[in-house]
Design a protein around this motif. Structure first.
Motif, PDB file in Angstrom:
ATOM      1  N   PRO A   1       8.807  -0.324  -5.060  1.00  0.00           N
ATOM      2  CA  PRO A   1       8.401   1.023  -5.446  1.00  0.00           C
ATOM      3  C   PRO A   1       6.988   1.031  -6.020  1.00  0.00           C
ATOM      4  N   CYS A   2       6.249   2.074  -5.715  1.00  0.00           N
ATOM      5  CA  CYS A   2       4.882   2.223  -6.209  1.00  0.00           C
ATOM      6  C   CYS A   2       4.902   2.400  -7.728  1.00  0.00           C
ATOM      7  N   PRO A   3       4.060   1.653  -8.475  1.00  0.00           N
ATOM      8  CA  PRO A   3       4.039   1.803  -9.936  1.00  0.00           C
ATOM      9  C   PRO A   3       3.466   3.142 -10.396  1.00  0.00           C
ATOM     10  N   LYS A   4       2.802   3.851  -9.497  1.00  0.00           N
ATOM     11  CA  LYS A   4       2.203   5.142  -9.869  1.00  0.00           C
ATOM     12  C   LYS A   4       3.150   6.306  -9.602  1.00  0.00           C
ATOM     13  N   CYS A   5       3.716   6.334  -8.376  1.00  0.00           N
ATOM     14  CA  CYS A   5       4.519   7.509  -8.007  1.00  0.00           C
ATOM     15  C   CYS A   5       5.949   7.138  -7.646  1.00  0.00           C
ATOM     16  N   ALA A   6       6.310   5.845  -7.708  1.00  0.00           N
ATOM     17  CA  ALA A   6       7.671   5.370  -7.477  1.00  0.00           C
ATOM     18  C   ALA A   6       8.134   5.537  -6.044  1.00  0.00           C
TER      19      ALA A   6
ATOM     20  N   HIS B   1       0.857  -1.176   0.000  1.00  0.00           N
ATOM     21  CA  HIS B   1       0.000   0.000   0.000  1.00  0.00           C
ATOM     22  C   HIS B   1       0.891   1.223   0.000  1.00  0.00           C
ATOM     23  N   CYS B   2       0.711   2.071  -1.006  1.00  0.00           N
ATOM     24  CA  CYS B   2       1.537   3.270  -1.119  1.00  0.00           C
ATOM     25  C   CYS B   2       1.070   4.306  -0.115  1.00  0.00           C
ATOM     26  N   ILE B   3       1.992   4.744   0.761  1.00  0.00           N
ATOM     27  CA  ILE B   3       1.615   5.732   1.772  1.00  0.00           C
ATOM     28  C   ILE B   3       1.569   7.136   1.178  1.00  0.00           C
ATOM     29  N   ARG B   4       2.078   7.303  -0.032  1.00  0.00           N
ATOM     30  CA  ARG B   4       2.061   8.638  -0.623  1.00  0.00           C
ATOM     31  C   ARG B   4       0.795   8.868  -1.450  1.00  0.00           C
ATOM     32  N   CYS B   5       0.452   7.895  -2.349  1.00  0.00           N
ATOM     33  CA  CYS B   5      -0.693   8.130  -3.241  1.00  0.00           C
ATOM     34  C   CYS B   5      -1.844   7.157  -2.997  1.00  0.00           C
ATOM     35  N   ASP B   6      -1.751   6.325  -1.945  1.00  0.00           N
ATOM     36  CA  ASP B   6      -2.847   5.440  -1.550  1.00  0.00           C
ATOM     37  C   ASP B   6      -3.122   4.338  -2.575  1.00  0.00           C
ATOM     38  N   HIS B   7      -2.136   3.990  -3.401  1.00  0.00           N
ATOM     39  CA  HIS B   7      -2.314   2.969  -4.432  1.00  0.00           C
ATOM     40  C   HIS B   7      -1.998   1.588  -3.855  1.00  0.00           C
ATOM     41  N   LEU B   8      -2.838   0.615  -4.207  1.00  0.00           N
ATOM     42  CA  LEU B   8      -2.609  -0.768  -3.775  1.00  0.00           C
ATOM     43  C   LEU B   8      -2.032  -1.570  -4.936  1.00  0.00           C
TER      44      LEU B   8
END
Ligand SMILES: [Zn+2]
Length: 78
Positions: free
Chosen positions: A65-70, A47-54
């Motif tokens: 790394p988050c695929p949306k915001c890295a 769970h991305c703590i920056r952009c809330d992406h799962l």
């Protein structure tokens, strides 16, 4: 013209063929689904703590790394 006996054999053979086909398809999809769920079970959720992406990564990954915001996120603890 087909005699009643030949008709019955044809129907029986056709029925067996259809049953065999359905049985084969059932086995095929059952195995495929099981393989699919096995790979799903071997994934862990992040769970991305920056952009809330799962998103998911394979088991054993501690930081992904988050695929949306890295943004690098550590794995969720359940
Ligand atoms: Zn993100």
């Amino acid at each position: 013209m087909a005699t009643p006996l030949e008709f019955n054999i044809d129907v029986a053979l056709y029925g067996l063929l259809v049953l065999g086909l359905f049985g084969f398809l059932w086995l095929y999809y059952d195995r495929r689904d099981r393989a699919f769920y096995d790979t799903e079970r071997r994934k862990i959720t992040f769970h991305c703590i920056r952009c809330d992406h799962l998103y998911t990564e394979k088991v054993g990954t501690e930081i992904a790394p988050c695929p949306k915001c890295a943004h690098p996120n550590t794995r969720l603890k359940f």
